[in-house]
Design an enzyme around this catalytic site. Structure first.
Site, PDB file in Angstrom:
ATOM      1  N   THR A  15       0.731  -1.312   0.023  1.00  0.00           N
ATOM      2  CA  THR A  15      -0.135  -0.106  -0.176  1.00  0.00           C
ATOM      3  C   THR A  15       0.655   1.317  -0.068  1.00  0.00           C
ATOM      4  O   THR A  15       0.558   2.114  -0.472  1.00  0.00           O
ATOM      5  CB  THR A  15      -0.995   0.113   1.131  1.00  0.00           C
ATOM      6  OG1 THR A  15      -1.794  -0.942   1.131  1.00  0.00           O
ATOM      7  CG2 THR A  15      -1.618   1.285   1.218  1.00  0.00           C
ATOM      8  N   SER A  63       0.042  -9.919  -1.328  1.00  0.00           N
ATOM      9  CA  SER A  63      -0.861 -11.113  -1.472  1.00  0.00           C
ATOM     10  C   SER A  63      -0.314 -11.863  -2.694  1.00  0.00           C
ATOM     11  O   SER A  63      -0.536 -13.027  -2.640  1.00  0.00           O
ATOM     12  CB  SER A  63      -2.413 -10.896  -1.596  1.00  0.00           C
ATOM     13  OG  SER A  63      -2.701  -9.545  -1.852  1.00  0.00           O
ATOM     14  N   THR A  93       1.483  -4.732   3.861  1.00  0.00           N
ATOM     15  CA  THR A  93       1.351  -5.581   5.260  1.00  0.00           C
ATOM     16  C   THR A  93       0.596  -6.713   5.407  1.00  0.00           C
ATOM     17  O   THR A  93       0.587  -7.295   6.146  1.00  0.00           O
ATOM     18  CB  THR A  93       0.433  -4.332   5.930  1.00  0.00           C
ATOM     19  OG1 THR A  93      -0.913  -4.101   5.383  1.00  0.00           O
ATOM     20  CG2 THR A  93       1.158  -2.876   5.954  1.00  0.00           C
ATOM     21  N   ASP A  94      -0.319  -7.158   4.156  1.00  0.00           N
ATOM     22  CA  ASP A  94      -1.013  -8.339   4.152  1.00  0.00           C
ATOM     23  C   ASP A  94      -0.127  -9.450   4.560  1.00  0.00           C
ATOM     24  O   ASP A  94      -0.625 -10.298   5.422  1.00  0.00           O
ATOM     25  CB  ASP A  94      -1.793  -8.725   3.072  1.00  0.00           C
ATOM     26  CG  ASP A  94      -2.928  -7.578   2.671  1.00  0.00           C
ATOM     27  OD1 ASP A  94      -3.296  -6.952   3.763  1.00  0.00           O
ATOM     28  OD2 ASP A  94      -3.389  -7.486   1.409  1.00  0.00           O
ATOM     29  N   CYS A 282      -5.260 -18.105  19.091  1.00  0.00           N
ATOM     30  CA  CYS A 282      -5.373 -16.984  19.914  1.00  0.00           C
ATOM     31  C   CYS A 282      -4.315 -16.217  19.507  1.00  0.00           C
ATOM     32  O   CYS A 282      -3.299 -16.539  18.975  1.00  0.00           O
ATOM     33  CB  CYS A 282      -5.165 -17.145  21.355  1.00  0.00           C
ATOM     34  SG  CYS A 282      -6.690 -18.150  21.956  1.00  0.00           S
TER      35      CYS A 282
HETATM   36  N1  ASP Z   1      -2.728  -5.428  -0.017  1.00  0.00           N
HETATM   37  C1  ASP Z   1      -1.770  -4.731   0.392  1.00  0.00           C
HETATM   38  C2  ASP Z   1      -0.494  -5.434   0.590  1.00  0.00           C
HETATM   39  O1  ASP Z   1      -0.071  -6.293   1.445  1.00  0.00           O
HETATM   40  C3  ASP Z   1      -1.948  -4.095   1.954  1.00  0.00           C
HETATM   41  C4  ASP Z   1      -1.172  -3.159   2.528  1.00  0.00           C
HETATM   42  O2  ASP Z   1      -0.033  -3.182   2.133  1.00  0.00           O
HETATM   43  O3  ASP Z   1      -1.341  -2.549   3.759  1.00  0.00           O
HETATM   44  O4  ASP Z   1       0.278  -5.449  -0.468  1.00  0.00           O
END
Ligand code: ASP
Length: 349
Positions: A15, A63, A93-94, A282
């Protein structure tokens, strides 16, 4: 005048570097952009008293990332290791927690900071968390320039916190506080004065740095859920070439106790010779498989304890150890051993 410290930045996408697919429609989906298009948004980097070198991989949504990409990142770090004070990896972040765990294992005897970061909002937008995350990650990559101690491990910087990479978990799909550190204190906090939790930082390795270049992909990760059938489990364990699996169980490591379920587990361990690792669904606490009968039964059938590892770290560690070509028994033993600070030594069986 002394030369500026040098930081090597590896851009993989995510992102932080995304833009709307249709530039005239701010509701159109975000897609990865090339660094060239981002340059005007990162001009603030010039104000930092460091020299930055940018290495661009084919920018992607994380992803789409796979173990080969992390091996490529490790190779790029190896090839530039001696010439830079530290490294920043820009990653979506994913799958960042998986990527951070992967680099923590692939980079052996690490003696320099490798900081992974990204953001929830693109750097090209006026209101964003990207600039803050990127600038702070760079600070930790060249700590002496900023009067900070060195944190020579693979970590994630996100929302004013530096987390051990293989302890991190993404817990929020949009909030700035996207990650938590599971079962381990944060390494640093930058909300206000910078606080470094030095007692919990890994020591730099004394041996020579090198990288491992294989992660075994023939593994599986799945959640136990009420009603999961023995047929489904047998189907999974019968996947051709499967070498191991991480089982995400309830609470302290519990799973159904009926014989038809346990028979499938025995089949996987004894007949298929798979390494089966138990971790909790968890976020916090880890497993204590001998606490309940429902966990002890798995243990007695040969499932090994992942203790307080995250499922991300356990899966990648399994890929790493199997990638090394170790025998099943050695893999099982090392899965339970602390290799990079990913698991707590404690009263775990
Ligand atoms: N879909 C994005 C990724 O993982 C989400 C992100 O970077 O926050 O590339």
């Amino acid at each position: 005048m002394s030369a500026k410290a040098k930081v090597f930045i590896i851009y993989t996408g995510g992102t932080l570097g995304m833009m709307h697919r249709d530039a005239n429609d701010s509701c159109s989906p975000l897609a990865p952009a090339r660094w060239e298009r981002l340059k005007k948004f990162v001009s603030f980097l010039k104000r930092l008293p460091v020299e930055t070198v940018l290495y661009e991989m084919d920018p992607m949504d994380s992803s789409d990332i796979n173990p080969d990409c992390w091996i490529d990142i490790a190779r790029v770090i190896r090839d530039n290791y001696n010439d830079y004070s530290g490294f920043v990896v820009l990653h979506g972040t994913d799958t960042m927690a998986y990527g951070a765990a992967a680099l923590s294992f692939l980079l052996e005897n690490l003696g320099k900071p490798v900081i992974i970061t990204g953001s929830q909002i693109p750097i090209s937008e006026v209101r964003n968390d990207a600039m803050q995350n990127l600038a702070s990650a760079i600070m930790f990559a060249v700590p002496y320039t900023f009067g900070l101690p060195i944190i020579p491990e693979v970590s994630i910087f996100f929302n004013n916190k530096l987390l051990r990479g293989n302890r991190a978990k993404k817990i929020d799909s949009c909030g700035y506080a996207g990650f938590v550190s599971c079962n381990y204190p944060v390494l640093a906090d930058t909300a206000g004065n910078i606080f470094i939790n030095e007692r919990f930082v890994r020591k730099p390795a004394e041996k020579d740095f090198f990288i491992s270049e294989k992660l075994e992909k023939e593994v599986f990760l799945f959640d136990i859920f009420p009603g999961i059938t023995p047929e489904v489990i047998r189907y999974i364990f019968n996947i051709p070439n499967l070498k191991g699996a991480v089982l995400k169980t309830y609470g302290a490591g519990n799973a159904p106790t009926n014989e038809s379920f346990l028979k499938e587990i025995e089949f996987a361990v004894n007949k298929k010779n798979l390494v089966i690792v138990n971790v909790t669904q968890c976020i916090y606490g880890g497993i204590k498989p001998s606490r309940y009968n429902a966990g002890a039964k798995l243990l007695s059938r040969g499932v090994i304890s992942g203790a307080d590892m995250t499922s991300e770290a356990a899966l990648i560690k399994l890929m790493f150890l199997l990638g090394k070509g170790y025998e099943v028994e050695t893999t099982k033993r090392l899965m339970q051993k602390n290799l990079r600070g990913e698991i707590s030594a404690g009263d775990y069986p």
